[in-house]
Motif scaffolding. Structure first.
Motif, PDB file in Angstrom:
ATOM      1  N   UNK A 146       0.820  -1.218   0.000  1.00 20.08           N
ATOM      2  CA  UNK A 146       0.000   0.000   0.000  1.00 20.08           C
ATOM      3  C   UNK A 146       0.854   1.270   0.000  1.00 20.08           C
ATOM      4  N   UNK A 147       2.108   1.149   0.439  1.00 18.22           N
ATOM      5  CA  UNK A 147       2.994   2.308   0.405  1.00 18.22           C
ATOM      6  C   UNK A 147       3.386   2.667  -1.026  1.00 18.22           C
ATOM      7  N   UNK A 148       3.116   1.765  -1.973  1.00 17.54           N
ATOM      8  CA  UNK A 148       3.409   2.032  -3.383  1.00 17.54           C
ATOM      9  C   UNK A 148       2.224   2.620  -4.131  1.00 17.54           C
ATOM     10  N   UNK A 149       1.014   2.416  -3.626  1.00 18.32           N
ATOM     11  CA  UNK A 149      -0.201   2.769  -4.366  1.00 18.32           C
ATOM     12  C   UNK A 149      -0.425   4.270  -4.357  1.00 18.32           C
ATOM     13  N   UNK A 150      -0.747   4.798  -5.536  1.00 19.54           N
ATOM     14  CA  UNK A 150      -1.035   6.220  -5.678  1.00 19.54           C
ATOM     15  C   UNK A 150      -2.422   6.408  -6.283  1.00 19.54           C
ATOM     16  N   UNK A 151      -2.964   7.592  -6.063  1.00 16.18           N
ATOM     17  CA  UNK A 151      -4.196   8.017  -6.722  1.00 16.18           C
ATOM     18  C   UNK A 151      -3.906   9.317  -7.455  1.00 16.18           C
ATOM     19  N   UNK A 152      -4.601   9.559  -8.553  1.00 14.18           N
ATOM     20  CA  UNK A 152      -4.315  10.760  -9.340  1.00 14.18           C
ATOM     21  C   UNK A 152      -4.952  12.023  -8.778  1.00 14.18           C
ATOM     22  N   UNK A 153      -4.258  13.123  -9.016  1.00 10.17           N
ATOM     23  CA  UNK A 153      -4.823  14.456  -8.842  1.00 10.17           C
ATOM     24  C   UNK A 153      -5.308  14.844 -10.247  1.00 10.17           C
ATOM     25  N   UNK A 154      -6.606  14.969 -10.477  1.00  6.70           N
ATOM     26  CA  UNK A 154      -7.122  15.136 -11.838  1.00  6.70           C
ATOM     27  C   UNK A 154      -6.458  16.301 -12.574  1.00  6.70           C
ATOM     28  N   UNK A 155      -6.140  16.067 -13.833  1.00  8.73           N
ATOM     29  CA  UNK A 155      -5.516  17.105 -14.642  1.00  8.73           C
ATOM     30  C   UNK A 155      -5.223  16.587 -16.034  1.00  8.73           C
ATOM     31  N   UNK A 156      -4.367  17.317 -16.729  1.00 13.18           N
ATOM     32  CA  UNK A 156      -4.028  16.957 -18.103  1.00 13.18           C
ATOM     33  C   UNK A 156      -3.266  15.633 -18.135  1.00 13.18           C
ATOM     34  N   UNK A 158      -3.805  12.603 -17.240  1.00  6.89           N
ATOM     35  CA  UNK A 158      -3.740  11.835 -15.997  1.00  6.89           C
ATOM     36  C   UNK A 158      -4.283  10.427 -16.225  1.00  6.89           C
ATOM     37  N   UNK A 159      -3.565   9.433 -15.704  1.00  2.00           N
ATOM     38  CA  UNK A 159      -4.052   8.056 -15.732  1.00  2.00           C
ATOM     39  C   UNK A 159      -4.895   7.806 -14.488  1.00  2.00           C
ATOM     40  N   UNK A 160      -5.924   6.970 -14.637  1.00  2.00           N
ATOM     41  CA  UNK A 160      -6.813   6.649 -13.523  1.00  2.00           C
ATOM     42  C   UNK A 160      -6.762   5.147 -13.244  1.00  2.00           C
ATOM     43  N   UNK A 161      -7.086   4.732 -12.018  1.00  5.11           N
ATOM     44  CA  UNK A 161      -7.086   3.304 -11.712  1.00  5.11           C
ATOM     45  C   UNK A 161      -7.996   2.544 -12.680  1.00  5.11           C
ATOM     46  N   UNK A 162      -7.616   1.340 -12.994  1.00  5.29           N
ATOM     47  CA  UNK A 162      -8.425   0.513 -13.886  1.00  5.29           C
ATOM     48  C   UNK A 162      -9.252  -0.473 -13.069  1.00  5.29           C
ATOM     49  N   UNK A 163     -10.059   0.105 -12.190  1.00 10.37           N
ATOM     50  CA  UNK A 163     -11.037  -0.645 -11.403  1.00 10.37           C
ATOM     51  C   UNK A 163     -12.177   0.315 -11.080  1.00 10.37           C
ATOM     52  N   UNK A 164     -13.010  -0.029 -10.121  1.00  5.60           N
ATOM     53  CA  UNK A 164     -14.206   0.785  -9.871  1.00  5.60           C
ATOM     54  C   UNK A 164     -13.889   2.188  -9.376  1.00  5.60           C
ATOM     55  N   UNK A 165     -12.668   2.421  -8.927  1.00  3.26           N
ATOM     56  CA  UNK A 165     -12.309   3.762  -8.460  1.00  3.26           C
ATOM     57  C   UNK A 165     -12.342   4.761  -9.616  1.00  3.26           C
ATOM     58  N   UNK A 166     -12.043   4.307 -10.832  1.00  2.47           N
ATOM     59  CA  UNK A 166     -12.137   5.197 -11.993  1.00  2.47           C
ATOM     60  C   UNK A 166     -13.562   5.718 -12.154  1.00  2.47           C
ATOM     61  N   UNK A 167     -14.548   4.835 -11.993  1.00  2.21           N
ATOM     62  CA  UNK A 167     -15.942   5.264 -12.121  1.00  2.21           C
ATOM     63  C   UNK A 167     -16.304   6.280 -11.047  1.00  2.21           C
ATOM     64  N   UNK A 168     -15.725   6.104  -9.856  1.00  6.02           N
ATOM     65  CA  UNK A 168     -15.977   7.076  -8.781  1.00  6.02           C
ATOM     66  C   UNK A 168     -15.394   8.443  -9.138  1.00  6.02           C
ATOM     67  N   UNK A 169     -14.188   8.443  -9.702  1.00  2.00           N
ATOM     68  CA  UNK A 169     -13.590   9.701 -10.167  1.00  2.00           C
ATOM     69  C   UNK A 169     -14.499  10.340 -11.213  1.00  2.00           C
ATOM     70  N   UNK A 170     -14.918   9.549 -12.176  1.00  2.09           N
ATOM     71  CA  UNK A 170     -15.734  10.073 -13.268  1.00  2.09           C
ATOM     72  C   UNK A 170     -17.021  10.686 -12.737  1.00  2.09           C
ATOM     73  N   UNK A 171     -17.661   9.999 -11.791  1.00  2.00           N
ATOM     74  CA  UNK A 171     -18.903  10.515 -11.228  1.00  2.00           C
ATOM     75  C   UNK A 171     -18.692  11.787 -10.433  1.00  2.00           C
ATOM     76  N   UNK A 172     -17.615  11.818  -9.641  1.00  2.00           N
ATOM     77  CA  UNK A 172     -17.348  13.006  -8.823  1.00  2.00           C
ATOM     78  C   UNK A 172     -17.061  14.214  -9.697  1.00  2.00           C
ATOM     79  N   UNK A 173     -16.226  14.032 -10.724  1.00  2.51           N
ATOM     80  CA  UNK A 173     -15.902  15.148 -11.612  1.00  2.51           C
ATOM     81  C   UNK A 173     -17.134  15.600 -12.379  1.00  2.51           C
ATOM     82  N   UNK A 174     -17.964  14.653 -12.807  1.00  2.00           N
ATOM     83  CA  UNK A 174     -19.169  15.008 -13.564  1.00  2.00           C
ATOM     84  C   UNK A 174     -20.128  15.845 -12.714  1.00  2.00           C
ATOM     85  N   UNK A 175     -20.186  15.558 -11.410  1.00  6.40           N
ATOM     86  CA  UNK A 175     -21.023  16.354 -10.507  1.00  6.40           C
ATOM     87  C   UNK A 175     -20.654  17.830 -10.567  1.00  6.40           C
TER      88      UNK A 175
END
Length: 245
Positions: A146-156, A158-175
């Motif tokens: 877990x000390x290796x795992x990162x999450x993105x700060x949205x921007x130009x 930017x890569x997103x996780x390839x699991x359900x967390x990507x959908x959470x990012x997409x929903x939050x940004x769309x809001x």
């Protein structure tokens, strides 16, 4: 974007006495930047810069007012939003998966043992290093922690996780009216400041030193430690004390 609302919010920020409030309220009431400048006391550079831009470009030139702010000041606002989104996503990531690495997580790593052709398909080069998507096989092999795992700060770019967390990012940004594929599309005044980056979910405090001392009849804990850039000592103390700091 809602440039008018952004300007009105910024005009009312940064505290101030009755003189500053009178200037801002005069503009909000009459839309007259010249009158607002006349009433504005010295010592409020953000308001002064925006009022001057509105006077120069027109009382409804809200985008120009935002663009007139110094880059350092202007960049604080998208960076604060990025941190807000990161905090929301980090909370959800830990709530859903706990402190274990799962397939689709992102890590900053240039040391994958995969072939170069496969690495090209699963990693993106950034200023912080190689963003690698963790595979199921790597999870089973315990390759990352877990000390290796990162999450993105949205921007130009930017890569997103390839699991359900990507959908959470997409929903939050769309809001908030932001397109995950092009976050700068509706943020014209801040587009140059919205550079994507990555932040670890878990950080470890280094060089931890502590001691107990009797002072005035009470035992006091003295503790010192080093943290990576962007981490807050108050969060460490909160975890140690299990109370809000």
């Amino acid at each position: 974007g809602e440039h008018k609302a952004a300007v009105e919010i910024l005009l009312q920020c940064h505290g101030g006495g009755l003189g500053k409030q009178a200037a801002v309220q005069a503009f909000l009431r009459n839309g007259d930047a010249s009158e607002a400048l006349r009433l504005l006391p010295k010592g409020f550079p953000v308001q002064e810069i925006m009022f001057k831009a509105l006077k120069r470009n027109g009382n409804d030139a809200f985008m120009e007012a935002l663009r007139s702010l110094p880059h350092g000041t202007r960049s604080l606002f998208p960076q604060s939003y990025q941190s807000y989104v990161f905090n929301c996503m980090a909370t959800e990531r830990l709530r859903r998966f706990g402190e274990k690495v799962v397939a689709g997580d992102l890590v900053l790593s240039g040391e994958s043992e995969q072939s170069e052709s496969k690495r090209a398909r699963t990693a993106i080069q950034t200023r912080q290093g190689r963003v690698h998507v963790v595979s199921k096989a790597e999870v089973e092999a315990g390759k990352f922690t877990m000390q290796d795992v990162v999450l993105p700060m949205p921007g130009k770019n930017t890569a997103y996780p390839e699991n359900e967390i990507r959908e959470l990012y997409q929903g939050k940004l769309a809001e908030d009216g932001i397109d995950i594929e092009d976050p700068t599309k509706n943020m014209t005044a801040f587009s140059n400041s919205l550079v994507g980056s990555y932040r670890k979910i878990n950080e470890v405090a280094n060089n931890v030193v502590f001691s107990l001392a009797n002072e005035d009849g009470e035992k006091n804990l003295h503790i010192s430690f080093d943290l990576a850039k962007g981490c807050y000592a108050t969060c460490v103390l909160r975890e140690l004390m299990k109370v809000a700091v």
